[in-house]
Each structure stands twice: as structure tokens, then as C-alpha cells.
Design an enzyme around this catalytic site. Structure first.
Site, PDB file in Angstrom:
ATOM      1  N   HIS A 103       0.861  -1.188   0.000  1.00  0.00           N
ATOM      2  CA  HIS A 103       0.000   0.000   0.000  1.00  0.00           C
ATOM      3  C   HIS A 103       0.891   1.229   0.000  1.00  0.00           C
ATOM      4  O   HIS A 103       2.028   1.173   0.466  1.00  0.00           O
ATOM      5  CB  HIS A 103      -0.900   0.012   1.241  1.00  0.00           C
ATOM      6  CG  HIS A 103      -1.859  -1.126   1.281  1.00  0.00           C
ATOM      7  ND1 HIS A 103      -3.035  -1.132   0.570  1.00  0.00           N
ATOM      8  CD2 HIS A 103      -1.802  -2.310   1.925  1.00  0.00           C
ATOM      9  CE1 HIS A 103      -3.656  -2.282   0.781  1.00  0.00           C
ATOM     10  NE2 HIS A 103      -2.931  -3.012   1.599  1.00  0.00           N
ATOM     11  N   THR A 167      14.651  -5.165   8.068  1.00  0.00           N
ATOM     12  CA  THR A 167      14.284  -4.021   7.232  1.00  0.00           C
ATOM     13  C   THR A 167      15.474  -3.477   6.452  1.00  0.00           C
ATOM     14  O   THR A 167      15.294  -2.664   5.553  1.00  0.00           O
ATOM     15  CB  THR A 167      13.738  -2.879   8.108  1.00  0.00           C
ATOM     16  OG1 THR A 167      14.735  -2.575   9.093  1.00  0.00           O
ATOM     17  CG2 THR A 167      12.460  -3.271   8.803  1.00  0.00           C
TER      18      THR A 167
END
Lengths: 187, 201
Positions: A103, A167
Site C-alpha cells: 500500500h 528491514t
């Protein structure tokens, strides 16, 4: 000869644009439920692999490569672009690899995206979603319940402790733990 | 709820049997023999489930040949995965949520070159044997511990009586009794009041 079957011991139907190497086993009933890639080949799996209960959820332009001697159980691969796994990689239970954010992060784009995926979309295209390839190099160990997010390169021989959320790039032979994953040592 | 004569679980959805070396008290409940499909333990009484304990389907005992597991009275496991090559002991009154991973061993060498050599020598990852070089360290969960969903408990950890582990935490070191810990890695965030008495079920 490669062998593919689902949990009911019926032959798993693998899409034509998927290649599975010799002496590899691929099992699971949801393996290709969300497989939509139109590339050829879209998914290549090397030789001597054991991949059980995996889900290869690939978008239309996604490609995924898996090397030789790879073990994975209940792996979820979410690819819109490119995810590659090297040789001799052992992947624990419930690992998620994602090369996409799914998204938009910016609030304005997020509302447009919410409309574009809703019943009121009326054919609108989604706004651009950030993607970046994920690369797992050779000889990596990934513990259970790990998530690896977009753009990460895990260096050769690295050891990803259970539960980690990765990450950023992991240097070769580094040992990482945590959410977000931090280097705690080396192997 | 006693097992059937052939060691099947009554009303099981899965066509399997509970291994002979798994002792389940008649007043314990398990939902399915599927929980023991990956139990390769060899010792007699390798797994002991005490009275009042209840284990739901997604609870998986992934136990190596030398492994031993015990689950105490009135403890609930709602879908934990116990990866055990030595010992995992869970006390009484435990509340263990879904997707919790207990590992008392990493099962393979941490050195990538040793790992690669092992893989090549056995010829296939599914044939990876128990590796004595991957030293297992027992996990002990004392009485009345609550472990939230998606938690990982790493090798050698002891969780003290009455403690609480917040959801999605990764427990890397011992947890003191009656402490709440959370985070990845888990850190103490609060201390709880000790009960004055212990009820009997």
C-alpha cells in the site's frame, strides 16, 4: 525427476511458467492460489529442495528464483518484482518474504488506493506502490517467524534469529535479532 | 478425555494415533493426534501431559529422538510449536497463545560452512539429521505463565513463575518471576503482584 503433490497426496498442478529442479519436492494445497505472474519463467526452484506448505503469491510481473538445497516450511513469498533465494538456504516455519509495501505510505495516495481496491473502484488504477527486490544469498539460516521486507539483501552465511523483522541489508555472516533486526554478533 | 483403545483421539479430524511414549492424563484434552505427527522422541514417557491440560489442534510437538516435553496441570496450548531436541518443561496453569515457537535448539550448525558441508553430505535438506554440534539447551516455563501470540522463546530460556510475555516478543534471556516482558528482544516492563494462595483444580 521432481515431485509435487498437495496435502491430499494428489498431484499439485503447477503453472507452466514454473520450473522445478531435479530431486526437489514441493507440497501444499495453497502453493499457487495467488500466483498471477505472466513472466516465463516466473518461478524457478533448483535441485534438492524441500519446500512444504509454501505460498508463492506473485503479481503479474513478478519473478522468484530459488537455488539448490533449499529447505522451507510454510513460507510465504509475496512478490511484485523480484525475490531470489540462493543455494543451501534453510528457512524456518512461518517466514514471510515481501518485496513490496502493498500500500502507499503517503496519506493522499492511500485514500486513492483505498478507493481503487474497494467495490467502488470502477476500474480505477491503484497509485504506484513501492517495491524493491529481496535477495537472500547462499548459506543463510532464517529462523521461524521471521519477516524480511522489501529491498533487503541478506549476505552469504548470515544467521537470522527467530522472530526477527529485517528491514535493512544484513552483512555476510552477521547474526541479527529483533524488531527491527539489529546485528548481535557473527557466525 | 481418555484416548481410544488404539490410541486414536475421540472425534479426531485427523487419521492418526498418539505415539506410545506420549502419556496423556485421562483428565487432559487434546484435539488431534496431528499434534504428534512430528514427534520422533524415543525415550519412554518422552511426552507427559498432566491432568486438566488442554492442547488444541495447531499445537505441534516437533521433537527429536532425545527430546522430552512435559505440560503441567490446567495448562492451555492454543497452537504452539515445540521444537525440542532436549527438554521443554511447561508448568501448571500456563496460557500459551497461537503461533508461539519454543526452540531448545537451532538444530543445525550456526557456522554457514559447516551447514553447507552437512547439507551436501546428506544430499538433501529433508535428510538433515539431529546434529550434536548444535547443542540444545532446555527451556523451562514455570507455573502460571502467560505467553502471548507469535512469541518466540529461544534455547536455554527459563521463564519464572507468574510471568507474562507480551505478544510478538522474542524471549532471549531468562524472565524473572511475576514480571511482564515485551519486545523483540523482550525486556521487562512491569512487575505483577504475587498471589497469596494457589487454588487446587
Amino acid at each position: 525427476m521432481s515431485e509435487t503433490h498437495n496435502a491430499l497426496e494428489e498431484r499439485l498442478v503447477i503453472p507452466a511458467n514454473v520450473q522445478v529442479g531435479s530431486d526437489s519436492v514441493l507440497t501444499g494445497k495453497d502453493t499457487f492460489r495467488r500466483f498471477f505472474s505472466e513472466l516465463d519463467p516466473a518461478l524457478t526452484i533448483g535441485a534438492h529442495c524441500h519446500i512444504s506448505g509454501a505460498q508463492f503469491a506473485l503479481g503479474k510481473r513478478a519473478s522468484v528464483h530459488v537455488g539448490d538445497y533449499v529447505f522451507a516450511a510454510h513460507l510465504i513469498v509475496l512478490a511484485e518484482q523480484d525475490i531470489s533465494i540462493g543455494n543451501c538456504v534453510l528457512i524456518g516455519f512461518n517466514v514471510v518474504l515481501a518485496d513490496t509495501d502493498f500500500h502507499p505510505i503517503e496519506p493522499a495516495a492511500r485514500m486513492l488506493d483505498a478507493i481503487a481496491v474497494s467495490p467502488l473502484a470502477r476500474g480505477r488504477a491503484r497509485p504506484p506502490i513501492a517495491c524493491a527486490p529481496v535477495i537472500i544469498e547462499d548459506d543463510v539460516w532464517i529462523g521461524p517467524n521471521v519477516t524480511i521486507l522489501k529491498g533487503v539483501r541478506v549476505g552469504a552465511g548470515a544467521f537470522i534469529e527467530p522472530g526477527s523483522l529485517v528491514t535493512r541489508d544484513v552483512p555476510a555472516r552477521a547474526r541479527v535479532l529483533g524488531n527491527p533486526a539489529q546485528i548481535i554478533g557473527e557466525v | 478425555m481418555p484416548l481410544l483403545a488404539d490410541r486414536r483421539v475421540p472425534y479426531d479430524w485427523f487419521d492418526g494415533r498418539v505415539p506410545d511414549n506420549v502419556d496423556i492424563h485421562d483428565d487432559a484434552y487434546i484435539e488431534s493426534a496431528f499434534s504428534f505427527e512430528e514427534c520422533r522422541a524415543l525415550a519412554p514417557h518422552a511426552v507427559r501431559i498432566a491432568r486438566g491440560a488442554h492442547l488444541y489442534s495447531a499445537t505441534i510437538f516437533d521433537i527429536g529422538e532425545r527430546g522430552r516435553v512435559e505440560v503441567g496441570e490446567c495448562s492451555m496450548l492454543n497452537g504452539a510449536r515445540l521444537i525440542c531436541d532436549e527438554r521443554i518443561s511447561i508448568g501448571a496453569f500456563a496460557t500459551i497463545s497461537w503461533n508461539v515457537m519454543f526452540l531448545d535448539s537451532y538444530r543445525v550448525p550456526t557456522d554457514p560452512l559447516l551447514r553447507r558441508a552437512l547439507l551436501k553430505s546428506v544430499g538433501h535438506p529433508r535428510l538433515l539429521p539431529f546434529d550434536p554440534a548444535a547443542a540444545a539447551r532446555a527451556i523451562t516455563i514455570h507455573d502460571n505463565v502467560w505467553i502471548g501470540f507469535d512469541v518466540c522463546v529461544l534455547p536455554g530460556v527459563t521463564i519464572g513463575e507468574g510471568a507474562v510475555v507480551g505478544a510478538r516478543s522474542v524471549v532471549t534471556e531468562d524472565v524473572a518471576p511475576y514480571f511482564v516482558v515485551a519486545g523483540n528482544p523482550a525486556r521487562p516492563i512491569r512487575e505483577l503482584e504475587r498471589p497469596s494462595e494457589r487454588p487446587t483444580p
